[in-house]
Design an enzyme around this catalytic site. Structure first.
Site, PDB file in Angstrom:
ATOM      1  N   PRO A  34       0.846  -1.198   0.000  1.00 41.96           N
ATOM      2  CG  PRO A  34       0.080  -0.966   2.195  1.00 41.96           C
ATOM      3  CD  PRO A  34       0.863  -1.880   1.304  1.00 41.96           C
ATOM      4  CB  ALA A  90      -0.181   7.494   0.514  1.00 40.25           C
ATOM      5  CB  CYS A 122       2.522   5.203   7.340  1.00 43.04           C
ATOM      6  SG  CYS A 122       2.824   6.737   6.430  1.00 43.04           S
ATOM      7  CE  LYS A 124       4.104  -2.337   4.588  1.00 40.26           C
ATOM      8  NZ  LYS A 124       4.979  -1.304   5.167  1.00 40.26           N
ATOM      9  CG  ASN A 128       7.733  -3.874   3.003  1.00 39.65           C
ATOM     10  OD1 ASN A 128       7.433  -2.878   3.639  1.00 39.65           O
ATOM     11  ND2 ASN A 128       7.915  -3.837   1.715  1.00 39.65           N
ATOM     12  CG  ASP A 137      16.153  -1.927   1.158  1.00 45.36           C
ATOM     13  OD1 ASP A 137      15.458  -0.939   0.877  1.00 45.36           O
ATOM     14  OD2 ASP A 137      17.081  -1.892   1.988  1.00 45.36           O
ATOM     15  N   GLY A 179       7.153  -2.508  -2.960  1.00 49.34           N
ATOM     16  CA  GLY A 179       6.560  -1.190  -3.138  1.00 49.34           C
ATOM     17  C   GLY A 179       7.249  -0.395  -4.221  1.00 49.34           C
ATOM     18  NE  ARG A 180      11.218   3.002  -1.474  1.00 45.72           N
ATOM     19  CZ  ARG A 180      12.329   3.370  -0.824  1.00 45.72           C
ATOM     20  NH1 ARG A 180      12.830   4.574  -0.994  1.00 45.72           N
ATOM     21  NH2 ARG A 180      12.930   2.523  -0.016  1.00 45.72           N
TER      22      ARG A 180
END
Length: 352
Positions: free
Chosen positions: A18, A20, A102, A144, A205, A207, A229-230
């Site tokens: 997730p 944002a 977050c 998370k 989660n 890297d 993610g990224r």
């Protein structure tokens, strides 16, 4: 290898994080079509006065999305979080995920997100309230979090045990503290310790940017899945690359330029449909930029593209850029690296 969350069997152990401003319905569906087995929506506030806002309604849009529908909620009040869980369940959520990961200042300054890890009684109160609210609907609750608030206060293992006892059915752990943000290197020893401490599935989660890294993290932590993610920004096919490597030990050929052209144009059309022309052409710029940043002429094209304020012109420019790229190469360069985000606000809760 499949994974179970409540009554839901996930397709594989590769998850979309997730993020944002990023993990909206078009992006989630794109990643799912390219090999991700599960995707969690971008964070939705527990504040009732914002539920009818345009931003929240877009984030809660799951039209045509394959299940299970997982919605992440954030807040600091147990009763409000429970109410937010029910509100989203009534609108189609099949899994509720609690945000305690977050690190963004605008979230943590309100003591939400990973800031809750500093107040263990409140964190447990919120989890218990959300589980109690979701249980009558048969909806599992996941969570998370990070390894802790700071290097001196890494309490993920203790909290993981407490959350499991309260009824959480899956835990995702980002291998950094709140103080680290996204700086430095993720560490996986704490994730391994969490995995050893609980019986529910644990997701690693932080890297995970290549098939080799995914394999390494799964082996080092014993985790049941990895969340990305990224590294998926501008490279959503990373999921099928990782899946192929885990299955065969070999690399899948990178996508054809023509395929990436089609994927991006289709993504943009869906993006415009969700956000409308005015917001759509502007919010699409970051996605386009991520696709082209490491490609020949990408930076120059991104500068030109950022001045375009019309959806049709943006589509045309993207198509022409990839047509020109196809004249230079058949395939996207192998292992296109995911660069660091330059600001916390762009993707306030990016996962890795």
């Amino acid at each position: 290898m499949t994974l179970q969350i409540g009554n839901h069997t996930l397709e594989n152990r590769l998850f979309v994080a997730p993020m944002a401003g990023v993990t909206d319905r078009p992006f989630r569906m794109l990643c799912r079509s390219l090999g991700a087995g599960y995707a969690v929506s971008e964070m939705v506030t527990s504040r009732k006065d914002l539920w009818n806002s345009l931003k929240t309604s877009r984030r809660a849009n799951h039209d045509g999305e394959p299940g299970p529908i997982a919605v992440q909620i954030a807040g600091t009040d147990a009763a409000m979080m429970a109410e937010a869980a029910v509100y989203n369940i009534e609108r189609g959520a099949q899994i509720i995920d609690i945000n305690m990961g977050c690190p963004a200042k605008k979230v943590c300054n309100k003591w939400a997100g990973s800031a809750l890890m500093r107040d263990e009684p409140l964190a447990l109160e919120i989890v218990s309230a959300v589980v109690d609210a979701a249980q009558p609907h048969g909806v599992p609750v996941t969570l998370k979090m990070r390894t802790g608030w700071s290097m001196e206060h890494r309490n993920a293992v203790k909290l993981a045990r407490d959350f499991e006892s309260a009824g959480v059915q899956m835990l995702t752990v980002h291998g950094r503290t709140r103080e680290q943000g996204y700086k430095g290197q993720a560490e996986y020893d704490t994730i391994a310790a969490v995995k050893a401490a609980v019986r529910v599935p644990v997701v690693a989660n932080g890297d995970v940017r290549s098939p080799e890294k995914a394999c390494e993290v799964l082996a080092a932590t014993g985790a049941d899945a990895v969340m990305i993610g990224r590294a998926a920004q501008g490279r959503p096919w990373i999921f099928r690359e990782i899946a192929h490597f885990l299955d065969t030990g070999t690399h899948r050929a990178p996508p054809l330029v023509a395929e990436v052209r089609r994927l991006l144009l289709d993504h943009l059309v869906e993006h415009y449909a969700l956000y409308g022309d005015y917001s759509g052409v502007r919010t699409a710029r970051k996605h386009i930029g991520w696709y082209v940043r490491a490609l020949p002429g990408g930076e120059e094209f991104r500068s030109r593209m950022n001045a375009i304020e019309d959806c049709e012109a943006q589509l045309r420019a993207v198509g022409e850029y990839f047509d020109g790229l196809a004249d230079q190469m058949d395939r996207i360069p192998q292992h296109q690296a995911a660069e660091e985000l330059s600001g916390e606000e762009e993707a306030a809760c990016a996962a890795d």
